[in-house]
Design a protein around this motif. Structure first.
Motif, PDB file in Angstrom:
ATOM      1  N   ALA A  31       0.829  -1.206   0.000  1.00 34.30           N
ATOM      2  CA  ALA A  31       0.000   0.000   0.000  1.00 34.30           C
ATOM      3  C   ALA A  31       0.867   1.261   0.000  1.00 34.30           C
ATOM      4  O   ALA A  31       0.569   2.239  -0.694  1.00 34.30           O
ATOM      5  CB  ALA A  31      -0.927  -0.008   1.220  1.00 34.30           C
ATOM      6  N   LYS A  32       1.933   1.216   0.777  1.00 33.86           N
ATOM      7  CA  LYS A  32       2.823   2.395   0.842  1.00 33.86           C
ATOM      8  C   LYS A  32       3.512   2.617  -0.506  1.00 33.86           C
ATOM      9  O   LYS A  32       3.629   3.747  -0.977  1.00 33.86           O
ATOM     10  CB  LYS A  32       3.855   2.207   1.970  1.00 33.86           C
ATOM     11  CG  LYS A  32       4.527   3.491   2.408  1.00 33.86           C
ATOM     12  CD  LYS A  32       5.285   3.286   3.701  1.00 33.86           C
ATOM     13  CE  LYS A  32       6.134   4.492   4.058  1.00 33.86           C
ATOM     14  NZ  LYS A  32       5.377   5.679   4.454  1.00 33.86           N
ATOM     15  N   ARG A  33       3.927   1.519  -1.135  1.00 31.75           N
ATOM     16  CA  ARG A  33       4.528   1.651  -2.473  1.00 31.75           C
ATOM     17  C   ARG A  33       3.520   2.263  -3.443  1.00 31.75           C
ATOM     18  O   ARG A  33       3.857   3.170  -4.195  1.00 31.75           O
ATOM     19  CB  ARG A  33       4.913   0.267  -3.007  1.00 31.75           C
ATOM     20  CG  ARG A  33       6.273  -0.209  -2.560  1.00 31.75           C
ATOM     21  CD  ARG A  33       6.571  -1.542  -3.214  1.00 31.75           C
ATOM     22  NE  ARG A  33       7.936  -1.972  -2.976  1.00 31.75           N
ATOM     23  CZ  ARG A  33       8.359  -3.214  -3.160  1.00 31.75           C
ATOM     24  NH1 ARG A  33       7.509  -4.156  -3.572  1.00 31.75           N
ATOM     25  NH2 ARG A  33       9.605  -3.523  -2.935  1.00 31.75           N
TER      26      ARG A  33
ATOM     27  N   ASN B  11       1.654   7.767   4.521  1.00 32.42           N
ATOM     28  CA  ASN B  11       1.396   6.889   5.671  1.00 32.42           C
ATOM     29  C   ASN B  11       0.154   6.059   5.348  1.00 32.42           C
ATOM     30  O   ASN B  11      -0.830   6.580   4.811  1.00 32.42           O
ATOM     31  CB  ASN B  11       1.157   7.737   6.928  1.00 32.42           C
ATOM     32  CG  ASN B  11       0.984   6.880   8.169  1.00 32.42           C
ATOM     33  OD1 ASN B  11       1.492   5.758   8.225  1.00 32.42           O
ATOM     34  ND2 ASN B  11       0.271   7.384   9.156  1.00 32.42           N
ATOM     35  N   VAL B  12       0.201   4.773   5.648  1.00 35.05           N
ATOM     36  CA  VAL B  12      -0.964   3.922   5.377  1.00 35.05           C
ATOM     37  C   VAL B  12      -1.341   3.164   6.649  1.00 35.05           C
ATOM     38  O   VAL B  12      -0.464   2.798   7.431  1.00 35.05           O
ATOM     39  CB  VAL B  12      -0.688   2.917   4.226  1.00 35.05           C
ATOM     40  CG1 VAL B  12      -0.526   3.625   2.890  1.00 35.05           C
ATOM     41  CG2 VAL B  12       0.521   2.051   4.508  1.00 35.05           C
ATOM     42  N   VAL B  13      -2.645   2.962   6.846  1.00 35.80           N
ATOM     43  CA  VAL B  13      -3.109   2.209   8.009  1.00 35.80           C
ATOM     44  C   VAL B  13      -4.071   1.117   7.546  1.00 35.80           C
ATOM     45  O   VAL B  13      -4.698   1.227   6.485  1.00 35.80           O
ATOM     46  CB  VAL B  13      -3.819   3.109   9.062  1.00 35.80           C
ATOM     47  CG1 VAL B  13      -2.834   4.030   9.743  1.00 35.80           C
ATOM     48  CG2 VAL B  13      -4.970   3.893   8.444  1.00 35.80           C
TER      49      VAL B  13
ATOM     50  N   THR C 291      -7.691  -4.234   3.562  1.00 37.98           N
ATOM     51  CA  THR C 291      -7.961  -2.874   3.080  1.00 37.98           C
ATOM     52  C   THR C 291      -7.060  -1.903   3.824  1.00 37.98           C
ATOM     53  O   THR C 291      -7.075  -1.848   5.060  1.00 37.98           O
ATOM     54  CB  THR C 291      -9.426  -2.460   3.329  1.00 37.98           C
ATOM     55  OG1 THR C 291     -10.286  -3.417   2.721  1.00 37.98           O
ATOM     56  CG2 THR C 291      -9.702  -1.079   2.749  1.00 37.98           C
ATOM     57  N   MET C 292      -6.257  -1.165   3.059  1.00 40.05           N
ATOM     58  CA  MET C 292      -5.382  -0.150   3.642  1.00 40.05           C
ATOM     59  C   MET C 292      -5.881   1.223   3.180  1.00 40.05           C
ATOM     60  O   MET C 292      -6.389   1.357   2.063  1.00 40.05           O
ATOM     61  CB  MET C 292      -3.942  -0.321   3.170  1.00 40.05           C
ATOM     62  CG  MET C 292      -3.317  -1.692   3.342  1.00 40.05           C
ATOM     63  SD  MET C 292      -2.982  -2.259   5.027  1.00 40.05           S
ATOM     64  CE  MET C 292      -2.040  -0.954   5.724  1.00 40.05           C
TER      65      MET C 292
END
Ligand SMILES: CC(C)(COP(=O)(O)OP(=O)(O)OC[C@H]1O[C@@H](n2cnc3c(N)ncnc32)[C@H](O)[C@@H]1OP(=O)(O)O)[C@@H](O)C(=O)NCCC(=O)NCCS
Length: 163
Positions: free
Chosen positions: A51-53, A59-61, A119-120
């Motif tokens: 997700a970060k890529r 920032n991803v959660v 799910t991010m």
């Protein structure tokens, strides 16, 4: 990277990831079965990396992890082979499919141990959900994954009372 309606997009291959982790005694119960929570931790980690890529470093959660079924036991000494790929994106949220295999390093046999859909959500510097690149799909497999992801996302948002 290519462009659609003026917005940047990314291919699933640009963010996909694989990691291999040896399972140690501290990962397992006294009989040698690896804890589900240990596998879940690695699933969450790799989904976050993908997700970060895709989000270009935002920032991803983790917003949700769908029901996860552990199909086969994983034991101390097995190599956990975890692969993850983005399937579907909305505005700030994205679905990552994570597959888990366990390899018996004595004979190199592999079993499919679990699959999870995570799910991010990408956040901006103020902690608010932020727009992410759309998904560029080059082939029918990508399009199939996307439409299946869309169905799952609609269903999980309904379950979460978000629509
Ligand atoms: C995920 C989170 C950022 C969503 O924030 P929110 O205030 O509900 O924001 P919104 O309603 O605007 O939703 C933002 C996005 O998240 C998605 N979303 C929210 N809850 C969701 C859920 N349960 N499942 C899937 N997607 C979800 C929305 O659909 C929306 O996606 P979109 O922008 O692509 O349309 C917020 O709930 C949060 O911070 N949760 C804690 C995350 C965390 O700490 N995770 C680690 C484990 S504790």
């Amino acid at each position: 990277m290519s462009f659609h309606s003026g917005e940047p997009g990314k291919r699933p291959t640009e963010s996909e990831a694989e990691m291999i982790v040896m399972m140690l005694p501290s990962d397992a119960n006294p009989k040698g079965n690896v804890f589900g929570g240990v596998i879940l931790k690695h699933v969450d980690l790799i989904a976050g990396l993908v997700a970060k890529r895709h989000s270009g470093g935002a920032n991803v959660v983790t917003a949700s992890i769908d029901r996860m079924v552990f199909l086969k036991p994983v034991f101390i000494g097995n190599a956990l082979i975890i692969s993850a790929r983005i399937t579907y994106v909305r505005r700030s949220s994205m679905e990552i499919e994570v597959n888990v295999e366990a390899e018996d390093l004595d004979d190199n046999s592999k079993v499919h141990a679990a699959t999870a859909f995570v799910t991010m959500v990408a956040l901006d510097k103020y902690g608010k959900p932020t727009k992410i690149p759309h998904l560029i799909m080059d082939n029918d497999n990508d399009k199939k994954r996307y439409s299946e992801g869309e169905l799952r996302m609609n269903s999980r948002l309904k379950d979460a009372g978000k629509v």
